[in-house]
Design a protein around this motif. Structure first.
Motif, PDB file in Angstrom:
ATOM      1  N   VAL A  58       0.874  -1.154   0.000  1.00  0.00           N
ATOM      2  CA  VAL A  58       0.000   0.000   0.000  1.00  0.00           C
ATOM      3  C   VAL A  58       0.905   1.194   0.000  1.00  0.00           C
ATOM      4  CG1 VAL A  58      -1.613   1.347   1.289  1.00  0.00           C
ATOM      5  CG2 VAL A  58      -1.851  -1.087   1.233  1.00  0.00           C
TER       6      VAL A  58
ATOM      7  N   LEU B 286      -4.812   3.399  -1.624  1.00  0.00           N
ATOM      8  CA  LEU B 286      -4.682   1.965  -1.402  1.00  0.00           C
ATOM      9  C   LEU B 286      -4.280   1.679   0.031  1.00  0.00           C
ATOM     10  CD1 LEU B 286      -4.788  -0.729  -2.971  1.00  0.00           C
ATOM     11  CD2 LEU B 286      -2.341  -0.513  -3.321  1.00  0.00           C
TER      12      LEU B 286
ATOM     13  N   LYS C  50      -6.543   0.635   3.160  1.00  0.00           N
ATOM     14  CA  LYS C  50      -7.034  -0.720   3.371  1.00  0.00           C
ATOM     15  C   LYS C  50      -7.199  -1.052   4.848  1.00  0.00           C
ATOM     16  CE  LYS C  50      -5.723  -5.489   3.123  1.00  0.00           C
ATOM     17  NZ  LYS C  50      -6.021  -5.578   4.572  1.00  0.00           N
TER      18      LYS C  50
ATOM     19  N   TRP D  98     -13.714   3.273  -3.438  1.00  0.00           N
ATOM     20  CA  TRP D  98     -12.277   3.190  -3.163  1.00  0.00           C
ATOM     21  C   TRP D  98     -11.515   3.710  -4.380  1.00  0.00           C
ATOM     22  CZ3 TRP D  98      -9.620  -1.901  -1.084  1.00  0.00           C
ATOM     23  CH2 TRP D  98      -8.399  -1.558  -0.486  1.00  0.00           C
TER      24      TRP D  98
ATOM     25  N   ILE E 221      -8.142   4.215  -6.227  1.00  0.00           N
ATOM     26  CA  ILE E 221      -6.802   3.616  -6.231  1.00  0.00           C
ATOM     27  C   ILE E 221      -6.004   4.194  -7.387  1.00  0.00           C
ATOM     28  CG2 ILE E 221      -5.507   1.476  -6.501  1.00  0.00           C
ATOM     29  CD1 ILE E 221      -7.684   0.023  -5.052  1.00  0.00           C
TER      30      ILE E 221
ATOM     31  N   TRP F 211      -6.432  -9.412   0.068  1.00  0.00           N
ATOM     32  CA  TRP F 211      -6.655  -8.225  -0.765  1.00  0.00           C
ATOM     33  C   TRP F 211      -7.961  -8.325  -1.541  1.00  0.00           C
ATOM     34  CZ3 TRP F 211      -4.509  -3.737  -0.267  1.00  0.00           C
ATOM     35  CH2 TRP F 211      -3.247  -3.627   0.303  1.00  0.00           C
TER      36      TRP F 211
ATOM     37  N   TYR G 159      -4.620  -5.100 -11.870  1.00  0.00           N
ATOM     38  CA  TYR G 159      -5.294  -5.638 -10.686  1.00  0.00           C
ATOM     39  C   TYR G 159      -6.331  -6.692 -11.061  1.00  0.00           C
ATOM     40  CZ  TYR G 159      -3.293  -1.896  -7.815  1.00  0.00           C
ATOM     41  OH  TYR G 159      -2.442  -1.065  -7.141  1.00  0.00           O
TER      42      TYR G 159
END
Length: 944
Positions: free
Chosen positions: A34, A143, A146, A164, A166, A190, A211
């Motif tokens: 992160v 990130l 988290k 979220w 990112i 994750w 991702y």
């Protein structure tokens, strides 16, 4: 038969097992990745929350506050100055409120406050103490946020809309390593976090592909550009073109033509690069440098990764075209792209494939004030005007590329058009995607967030006029000294967060694992030996069991066996009825406050001590090793999710009142919602002592103490007079509170249509109770429950009749439809207490100071006492009980019998009749048995 194992001592066997189970079997290291929101960490990581969406009873009516739609932005680490320009504008442009939680303070603190946001720094151990349910949506902006995700996993926060954002790619780059090393547990961690988010937003279309192994169907892309512009400006302020050229082996007189490509770069060299070089060589040979200067033309490619294979591919391409080896140079896009861009004289976008988003590297090149040559792709021509912001060529006709190049070169140097294009391109890059980005975020929130009926909605997307980023929030000169974050710093962040998210894995350096002795690793022979050991041990165990079964055992005489069984049964019963420490502490108390909760996420908000006792609305959410009450077990209707959602906290009150003597035998009873602690209105130690002392002293009298008042001011619009009770109720119930309450009251008492059925509530400036946080005498509580059961049943019958028009007559959003009766029931205690002549006393939750509200002498002539008389209530309750006992159902779905005890005077008669019938049946059977014996004698069954 299995082969016998060698003779080994127990110590040798234990050593072999330890060797086989050694963690050295795991080859590699676990990291948690992160990092900072964008590529440069300089300021404040935040978590943005979208404004309150609770029933609103503990705050000012939302109609008179700024419109909701806030973001709570969370992150960690050093900060995100570059996000302030874009993210603040995104949220505020649509007229939303914003509250910001920061995991750590940083440089952007003042920027957020300057933008009008309230910033709160939240310690890492305090995430679970924030009541997320009061917000309409939560936006995580990094990130690294988290660490906050776990707070949203449990009910009641598992349904809060979560977005979220990112921007980092480091985790995506490490995922292939996790898969190669078979770190499935870490990937699962994750993936679970990604799955919790309703939407995972990326600023670039390449990131979702990186991702991909974590994709749960909630990925979304909103292209944005402020990061590229901000990065270019900060990099320019601290680096010079001349110094970078010198460090990388170029001369100041060299003409560097930089070719950049798409983020999607495959292992093989793209054919577009070869075509570009082949088309440009004749034109390049015409360029003659001014006499006396040593500069030469350089082709530099910025694409792919920094690996020798790519460097060799470009050198081979140059040699095949008859060019010197040093004519072409390759840099990987995984390195310092700012360094390569700042060295260039001219930038050519060399990918001819249509893309979904504007190329980020092209935005950054324009921000460096470098002239660009671009193909006529749809996404590029949408923003770039030919010979204004850049020069456009036809990718299907490379002759136009040569012509575009010649327009930018004059007298062996950049032409006046090139400088004009560069200057205009820089201005364009400043806000190139601002309008689209703001509109896309507004559309996302519009589709994701369901605002309650008491909210003033944000602006429509068509009304948003924002087309620039809030650059005034950033001070480049003040932050440029803090952006020297190198790759090692990111690696350290990744490692620390991996340890946090996967703490069960012990992180070791790969070098340490490589230096481990070979004997620490079990061989195949070791596995064979341990398998034989297990087989033989299992055979020996079975043999011992069979011998034990066949061996006769003396159990003693019958009296011994009987006494042992009775003793064991007695001990078991004692264990079941044994009182725990919490129950023993309550002995002798006059008051017990039941805290209502419905999920594990509410546990941190519950109080501890002898004064409190939890009551769970869900069996799975009950706290272990506690004396909490299972509301579902006491009132089966709560096991029906539909009714449980309709009644909310009232279900717990009905459960306590159902056969109350079996669970509560104190003269005073109280309730408090878990939300009271989340909104900082729960009782302090001083207030608890005052309340306990008052309960001890006042053994008689109908009085209600409450400590969570309903806010009814108009400060948001600058008016001095407060709302009246029914106006607030209307605001919180889609404008239908008066209508529904009056109709339910009329139906409950059978009042004629021409008669007013809405009990008057004064607007005298005093407080009203909310959040089900109050204390009253136990008999008064039972009387209140008696009234409430009939009122709830009346509302439910009205809602059934209206079910075809709308799922809920008291709400508009999906959440309000689900908890249809909750908001009006939260105010019901005020109507009942006021008109039944109970004293209402407000106790300050901090100081414990008491103040009577709506004094009784001021209510004379205003109370509807006759409708709340206990004798009338009791007769109505018995009438309903008789109907239920006789099986008479006034509606298809009758709620009243399901919410508590069904009791009337005829129940005793029925019980006596049933007891007498069973007695007579028994006599008849005994008489018949005696007659049979007298006639036929005793009969004994044969023994054979």
């Amino acid at each position: 038969m299995p082969r016998r194992q060698p003779n080994r001592s127990p110590a040798e066997r234990r050593s072999l097992r330890r060797k086989l189970m050694s963690p050295c079997r795991r080859s590699g290291v676990f990291y948690i990745s992160v990092i900072v929101l964008f590529a440069f960490s300089v300021a404040l990581y935040t978590l943005t929350v979208m404004s309150p969406a609770d029933p609103g009873l503990g705050r000012a009516p939302a109609r008179w506050r700024p419109p909701p739609g806030t973001s709570v932005r969370v992150s960690a680490g050093s900060g995100e100055t570059e996000s302030a320009a874009g993210d603040l504008g995104d949220v505020q442009t649509d007229g939303s409120d914003e509250e910001v939680y920061a995991l750590e303070d940083g440089e952007a603190h003042s920027s957020w406050e300057h933008a009008g946001s309230q910033v709160s720094v939240v310690p890492s151990d305090s995430y679970s103490t924030i009541d997320w349910s009061i917000y309409e949506a939560v936006i995580l902006s990094s990130l690294e946020a988290k660490s906050v995700i776990s707070s949203f996993m449990e009910h009641p926060f598992d349904s809060v809309p979560l977005v979220w954002l990112i921007h980092e790619d480091i985790l995506g780059r490490r995922l292939p390593m996790y898969e190669t090393n078979e770190w499935d547990d870490l990937i699962t961690i994750w993936k679970t976090s990604f799955r919790r988010a309703d939407v995972v937003v990326f600023p670039d279309f390449s990131l979702p592909m990186m991702y991909g192994s974590l994709d749960t169907g909630n990925f979304y892309v909103i292209p944005e550009s402020p990061v590229n512009t901000w990065a270019a400006e900060t990099y320019t302020a601290s680096h010079s073109r001349s110094g970078l050229r010198k460090d990388n082996g170029f001369n100041d007189d060299d003409f560097i033509m930089l070719v950049i490509g798409s983020n999607f770069f495959y292992d093989e060299l793209a054919w577009e690069y070869a075509a570009i070089m082949n088309a440009m060589i004749p034109e390049i040979k015409k360029i003659k440098r001014i006499e006396g200067r040593r500069g030469t033309f350089k082709f530099v490619f910025l694409c792919g990764d920094t690996i020798p294979a790519h460097d060799y591919a470009f050198q081979e391409l140059a040699s095949r075209m008859g060019l010197p080896v040093d004519f072409v140079k390759h840099y990987g896009a995984d390195g310092d792209v700012n360094r390569v861009l700042l060295m260039a004289d001219l930038v050519l976008y060399g990918s001819f494939q249509e893309e979904q988003g504007f190329p980020p590297l092209l935005v950054r090149a324009m921000s460096f004030e470098i002239p660009i040559i671009v193909p006529s792709l749809q996404i590029i021509t949408k923003y770039v005007v030919d010979q204004v912001n850049g020069v456009i060529f036809d990718p299907h006709n490379l002759g136009t590329l040569v012509k575009a190049f010649s327009l930018l070169i004059e007298d062996n140097k950049l032409s006046a058009l090139a400088h004009s294009v560069a200057s205009s391109g820089k201005r364009l890059s400043k806000n190139i995607l601002a309008s689209d980005c703001v509109a896309d975020y507004a559309k996302l929130l519009e589709n994701l967030v369901q605002f309650p009926s008491d909210a003033m909605l944000p602006l429509l997307v068509s009304h948003i006029k924002q087309n620039t980023w809030a650059w005034d929030l950033l001070d480049i000169e003040d932050t440029q000294t803090n952006i020297s974050v190198q790759d090692k710093g990111f690696e350290d962040t990744i490692v620390s967060l991996e340890e946090q998210a996967a703490g069960k894995f012990h992180v070791k350096k790969t070098a340490q694992i490589g230096n481990s002795s070979a004997e620490d690793f079990p061989t195949q022979l070791d596995w064979d030996i341990i398998a034989e050991m297990e087989i033989l041990e299992d055979a020996d165990r079975r043999e011992r069991e069979e011998i034990a079964e066949r061996t006769p055992r003396y159990l003693g005489d019958w009296n011994t066996v009987y006494n042992d069984a009775r003793k064991a049964d007695k001990d078991t019963k004692f264990d079941k009825n044994e009182r725990d420490e919490a129950e023993l502490e309550k002995i002798g108390l006059q008051l017990c406050i039941y805290e209502i909760y419905s999920g594990r996420g509410a546990w941190p908000f519950l109080q501890h001590g002898s004064l409190y006792r939890g009551i769970s609305l869900s069996k799975r959410a009950q706290r272990p090793r506690s004396d909490d009450i299972d509301a579902v077990g006491r009132l089966p209707i709560l096991n029906n999710a539909y009714y449980g959602d309709l009644l909310c906290d009232f279900g717990a009150m009905f459960a306590i009142a159902n056969k109350v003597d079996s669970i509560h035998n104190m003269p005073w009873i109280g309730f408090q919602s878990w939300r009271a602690a989340g909104r900082k209105v729960s009782l302090s130690v001083n207030a608890e002592e005052v309340l306990e002392r008052t309960a001890q002293e006042k053994s008689e009298g109908d009085v209600i103490y409450f400590w969570t008042p309903m806010k009814m001011n108009k400060k948001a619009v600058g008016e001095n007079d407060g709302f009246d009770f029914w106006t607030v109720c209307d605001i919180l119930n889609a404008g239908n509170c008066r209508t529904v309450f009056e109709a339910a009251f009329r139906s409950m008492y059978g009042l004629p249509e021409n008669m007013s059925a809405l009990p008057p509530m004064p607007n005298d400036g005093h407080k009203w109770s909310t959040l089900h946080s109050w204390v009253m005498p136990t008999p008064s509580f039972l009387e209140f429950v008696m009234f409430s059961r009939m009122f709830v049943d009346s509302i439910d019958s009205l809602n059934q009749k209206n079910i075809g028009a709308a799922p809920c007559i008291l709400g508009s959003s999906e959440l309000e439809n689900k908890h249809c009766y909750c908001r009006v029931l939260e105010l019901l205690v005020n109507v009942w207490a006021y008109h039944s002549a109970r004293r209402l006393v407000y106790i300050d939750p901090v100081s414990g100071q008491m103040q009577e509200q709506h004094p009784i002498d001021q209510r004379i002539g205003k109370m509807w006492v006759k409708y709340f008389d206990f004798t009338l209530m009791k007769s109505m309750d018995e009438d309903l009980a008789e109907e239920a006992d006789d099986g008479i159902h006034p509606t298809d779905r009758w709620l009243w019998p399901l919410t508590g005890e069904v009791h009337w005077s005829g129940v005793f008669d029925k019980e006596r009749e049933e007891k007498y019938r069973r007695k007579m049946d028994k006599k008849r059977l005994n008489k018949a048995k005696l007659l049979d014996r007298h006639k036929f004698g005793y009969k004994q069954k044969s023994l054979g």
